[in-house]
Design a protein around this motif. Structure first.
Motif, PDB file in Angstrom:
ATOM      1  N   ALA A  34       0.827  -1.213  -0.038  1.00 59.33           N
ATOM      2  CA  ALA A  34      -0.143   0.031  -0.271  1.00 59.33           C
ATOM      3  C   ALA A  34       0.826   1.379  -0.056  1.00 59.33           C
ATOM      4  O   ALA A  34       0.528   2.153  -0.678  1.00 59.33           O
ATOM      5  CB  ALA A  34      -0.791   0.113   1.119  1.00 59.33           C
ATOM      6  N   ILE A  35       2.077   1.295   0.863  1.00 59.95           N
ATOM      7  CA  ILE A  35       2.801   2.215   0.789  1.00 59.95           C
ATOM      8  C   ILE A  35       3.419   2.533  -0.610  1.00 59.95           C
ATOM      9  O   ILE A  35       3.527   3.793  -1.097  1.00 59.95           O
ATOM     10  CB  ILE A  35       3.920   2.209   1.895  1.00 59.95           C
ATOM     11  CG1 ILE A  35       3.218   2.370   3.242  1.00 59.95           C
ATOM     12  CG2 ILE A  35       4.852   3.424   1.814  1.00 59.95           C
ATOM     13  CD1 ILE A  35       4.190   1.888   4.383  1.00 59.95           C
ATOM     14  N   LEU A  36       3.908   1.608  -1.338  1.00 62.74           N
ATOM     15  CA  LEU A  36       4.457   1.727  -2.458  1.00 62.74           C
ATOM     16  C   LEU A  36       3.588   2.080  -3.447  1.00 62.74           C
ATOM     17  O   LEU A  36       3.741   2.963  -4.472  1.00 62.74           O
ATOM     18  CB  LEU A  36       5.335   0.414  -2.988  1.00 62.74           C
ATOM     19  CG  LEU A  36       6.345  -0.019  -2.026  1.00 62.74           C
ATOM     20  CD1 LEU A  36       6.847  -1.367  -2.516  1.00 62.74           C
ATOM     21  CD2 LEU A  36       7.652   1.021  -2.064  1.00 62.74           C
ATOM     22  N   GLU A  37       2.399   1.794  -3.252  1.00 62.65           N
ATOM     23  CA  GLU A  37       1.506   2.358  -4.573  1.00 62.65           C
ATOM     24  C   GLU A  37       1.166   3.753  -4.121  1.00 62.65           C
ATOM     25  O   GLU A  37       1.091   4.461  -5.269  1.00 62.65           O
ATOM     26  CB  GLU A  37      -0.178   1.529  -3.927  1.00 62.65           C
ATOM     27  CG  GLU A  37      -0.934   1.636  -5.263  1.00 62.65           C
ATOM     28  CD  GLU A  37      -2.315   0.815  -4.698  1.00 62.65           C
ATOM     29  OE1 GLU A  37      -2.389  -0.281  -4.213  1.00 62.65           O
ATOM     30  OE2 GLU A  37      -3.591   1.669  -5.018  1.00 62.65           O
ATOM     31  N   LEU A  38       1.085   4.434  -2.940  1.00 66.06           N
ATOM     32  CA  LEU A  38       1.047   5.735  -2.690  1.00 66.06           C
ATOM     33  C   LEU A  38       2.405   6.386  -3.405  1.00 66.06           C
ATOM     34  O   LEU A  38       2.164   7.458  -3.863  1.00 66.06           O
ATOM     35  CB  LEU A  38       0.972   5.834  -1.067  1.00 66.06           C
ATOM     36  CG  LEU A  38       1.140   7.247  -0.567  1.00 66.06           C
ATOM     37  CD1 LEU A  38      -0.269   7.830  -0.562  1.00 66.06           C
ATOM     38  CD2 LEU A  38       1.528   7.395   0.766  1.00 66.06           C
ATOM     39  N   VAL A  39       3.514   5.694  -2.840  1.00 66.95           N
ATOM     40  CA  VAL A  39       4.594   6.415  -3.515  1.00 66.95           C
ATOM     41  C   VAL A  39       4.794   6.541  -4.937  1.00 66.95           C
ATOM     42  O   VAL A  39       5.202   7.494  -5.549  1.00 66.95           O
ATOM     43  CB  VAL A  39       5.888   5.627  -2.840  1.00 66.95           C
ATOM     44  CG1 VAL A  39       6.974   5.835  -3.838  1.00 66.95           C
ATOM     45  CG2 VAL A  39       6.017   5.989  -1.456  1.00 66.95           C
ATOM     46  N   GLU A  40       4.147   5.665  -5.559  1.00 71.79           N
ATOM     47  CA  GLU A  40       4.133   5.410  -7.004  1.00 71.79           C
ATOM     48  C   GLU A  40       3.238   6.464  -7.970  1.00 71.79           C
ATOM     49  O   GLU A  40       3.415   6.741  -9.098  1.00 71.79           O
ATOM     50  CB  GLU A  40       3.852   4.191  -7.585  1.00 71.79           C
ATOM     51  CG  GLU A  40       5.371   3.243  -7.448  1.00 71.79           C
ATOM     52  CD  GLU A  40       4.922   1.931  -7.567  1.00 71.79           C
ATOM     53  OE1 GLU A  40       3.750   1.432  -8.025  1.00 71.79           O
ATOM     54  OE2 GLU A  40       5.920   0.847  -7.271  1.00 71.79           O
TER      55      GLU A  40
END
Lengths: 96, 483
Positions: A34-40
């Motif tokens: 979820a964090i990497l999705e936000l970051v992307e």
């Protein structure tokens, strides 16, 4: 990117030298995904040619004269160490 | 006596109305009385506080007092204090007795302040609610079911509850301003490099900055004057004269250009928070300021970029906690790898673990360009947005936080929702600018903060702009019921 699985989390945790309980791995995998999705969301903007900013202020590294400026506090610092002997920090045997 | 501001205490001590020892005793009693409810302090240093107070009283008798001599304060437990436990809110440092003082502590000691204790915080300053602390959450004095914000939640709650007139905090993505807003106090994050980071336990080194938290802008000015300044021990500390922040407080605001970023008033902003902020801007108009709409077009990228930069720097900074030289060590390690991994696994809580893992991933082979480099480019775009804005306006204003304090537990299980509570504060850290939050009303029973953002090293202007508002309003004088 595809969401991270528990095997990938275990690999990252090993790189970070951080033990994670097996039962916690699925939750970390889901959080990290979820964090990497936000970051992307960053990918929505084209940054071709933008100079990366490593630091808020444009400043050069300050140099100081090569002189001894610290006193020896070894005993004081080692008083809070988990294990010491003869001025050395003790860890499990590394070399047989 | 406990309801006085730092400026009032300073005047009272100078006039001989009471001694620092009397005041310190009174505040220590309040800390003992209310801390079980609030959990704002991790360590109470009654013995050394009374010794410092007596020393301050002697210094005054000798005619050597300065404005902060004898003023009780509290330090966020991220600042190293020689001989006193410095936990950083973590099990990792639960038994860590710091062997030296942070520069901020040293400077405030030199001014003659009295340390009442060390305040609770999110573990390693990673959190926006104070719920990630190893020592349990802090409660908000305005409503004990609400969080105080974070990560400097203990400092904010202690100041709001009148347990201390001032405290130190640190701010990496909003950790001074957001808790200040949620607890109805004033807090300032200075320009990156204004205050020494030496002895302040590192989270994200290119973003971290210490600053003052107090009830008023005037008190923040007094504290910042003592905290700021060059320190050769911090290579990023800027060698630049510290202005007289108190002297600048009363400048008139006529003609002040206020920028209102349209991105800060859009979707996700609570209606009551928006109303309080708009009322404050109307008040500024009466003071002669001229609000204009501006745009910070890359605002929505601040949180994504921050959650690469901060975890990357944290994964590197927290590598030092290895169970060898200080901090937690696991029982019976079977080899060195086991010593490292179990000591760290046992010592760090879930949020710190998450951020170390994200940072390790972002910096690992093959991912650097896609994450870290990209985030640094976005950081440049965000910084350029502010640079352009400050060509048109003197200060930027908007809400500090999209909502008032939320309930304990409400966001604790969802990291992403928690991260979004710093949506208006994070860009300021990425750019390295100073930001201030001051109380401007309530949403129900819970306080609302207005954020002021200034140009580099414009702390004097921010404090001035906040002070003039506090001269004509009384939000900063409101006391939470029961305290």
């Amino acid at each position: 990117m595809t969401p991270l699985g528990t095997a990938e989390v275990a690999k990252i945790a090993h790189l970070a030298r951080l033990a994670i309980r097996e039962e916690d791995a699925p939750a970390y995998a889901s959080n990290l995904s979820a964090i990497l999705e936000l970051v992307e969301q960053m990918n929505a903007v084209d940054t071709t040619g933008v100079t990366p900013m490593a630091h808020p202020l444009d400043m050069a590294q300050r140099l100081r004269p090569d002189e001894i400026s610290e006193t020896n506090y070894r005993d004081y610092f080692q008083a809070i160490a988990p294990r010491t002997e003869a001025g050395l920090y003790l860890v499990p045997k590394v070399i047989e | 006596m406990h309801d006085k501001t730092i400026a009032q205490i300073s005047a009272g001590l100078a006039a001989g109305e009471f001694s620092s020892e009397e005041l310190t005793r009174a505040l220590l009693e309040r800390v003992e009385q209310f801390n079980p409810q609030l959990n704002a302090f991790i360590t109470i240093t009654a013995g050394s506080a009374l010794a410092q107070a007596r020393a301050a009283d002697r210094r005054r008798q000798q005619g050597e007092a300065v404005p902060l001599t004898g003023i009780p304060i509290a330090h966020k437990d991220i600042f190293c204090t020689d001989g006193i436990r410095t936990s950083c809110g973590s099990r990792m440092l639960d038994r860590f007795i710091a062997p030296y003082n942070a520069t901020v502590v040293e400077k405030l000691n030199a001014a003659g302040t009295v340390m009442l204790g060390k305040t609770n915080m999110d573990e390693f300053a990673m959190g926006s609610s104070n719920e990630t602390s190893f020592y349990g959450p802090v409660r908000n004095p305005w409503d004990l079911d609400a969080v105080p914000g974070g990560s400097s939640g203990g400092s904010a709650a202690a100041v709001a509850a009148r347990l201390t007139p001032g405290a130190t905090g640190t701010d990496t993505g909003g950790s001074i301003r957001q808790p200040a807003a949620l607890c109805g106090i004033t807090g300032l994050k200075p320009t990156y490099g204004r205050v020494s980071r030496w002895g302040m336990i590192a989270y994200a080194s290119s973003l971290d900055q210490g600053g003052p938290m107090a009830r008023t802008a005037e008190d923040c000015a007094l504290l910042l004057g003592a905290m700021a300044g060059f320190d050769p021990r911090d290579s990023t500390c800027v060698d630049r004269a510290v202005p007289d922040y108190v002297a600048a407080l009363n400048q008139p605001l006529a003609g002040l250009k206020i920028g209102l970023p349209k991105e800060y008033f859009g979707e996700g902003l609570d209606r009551q928070v928006a109303q309080a902020v708009e009322a404050a801007i109307a008040e500024y108009r009466k003071l002669g300021a001229e609000p204009v709409e501006i745009s910070l077009p890359n605002s929505q990228l601040a949180i994504p970029a921050y959650y690469v930069v901060a975890p990357a720097e944290c994964s590197s900074n927290l590598a030092r906690f290895d169970g060898v030289r200080y901090g937690h060590r696991c029982e019976n390690p079977k080899d060195l790898l086991d010593l490292y991994t179990r000591s760290r696994g046992e010592g760090f809580g879930a949020e710190v673990t998450r951020r170390i893992l994200v940072g390790t991933f972002a910096l690992s082979a093959g991912y650097y360009d896609a994450y870290y480099l990209k985030a640094q480019q976005i950081r440049r775009l965000i910084s350029d947005d502010f640079r352009r804005a400050f060509e048109q306006v003197d200060v930027i204003m908007g809400p500090t936080s999209p909502t008032a304090a939320f309930n304990l537990g409400e966001k604790a299980d969802d990291p992403i929702t928690m991260y979004l509570s710093d949506i208006y504060t994070i860009a300021v850290n990425l750019a390295g600018l100073p930001g201030l939050s001051l109380p401007v009303g309530f949403a129900g029973q819970r306080p609302v903060g207005l954020q002021l953002i200034g140009n580099y090293f414009a702390e004097d202007r921010l404090l001035n702009v906040a002070h003039r508002y506090q001269q004509v309003t009384d939000w900063h004088e409101r006391v939470p019921a029961g305290f």
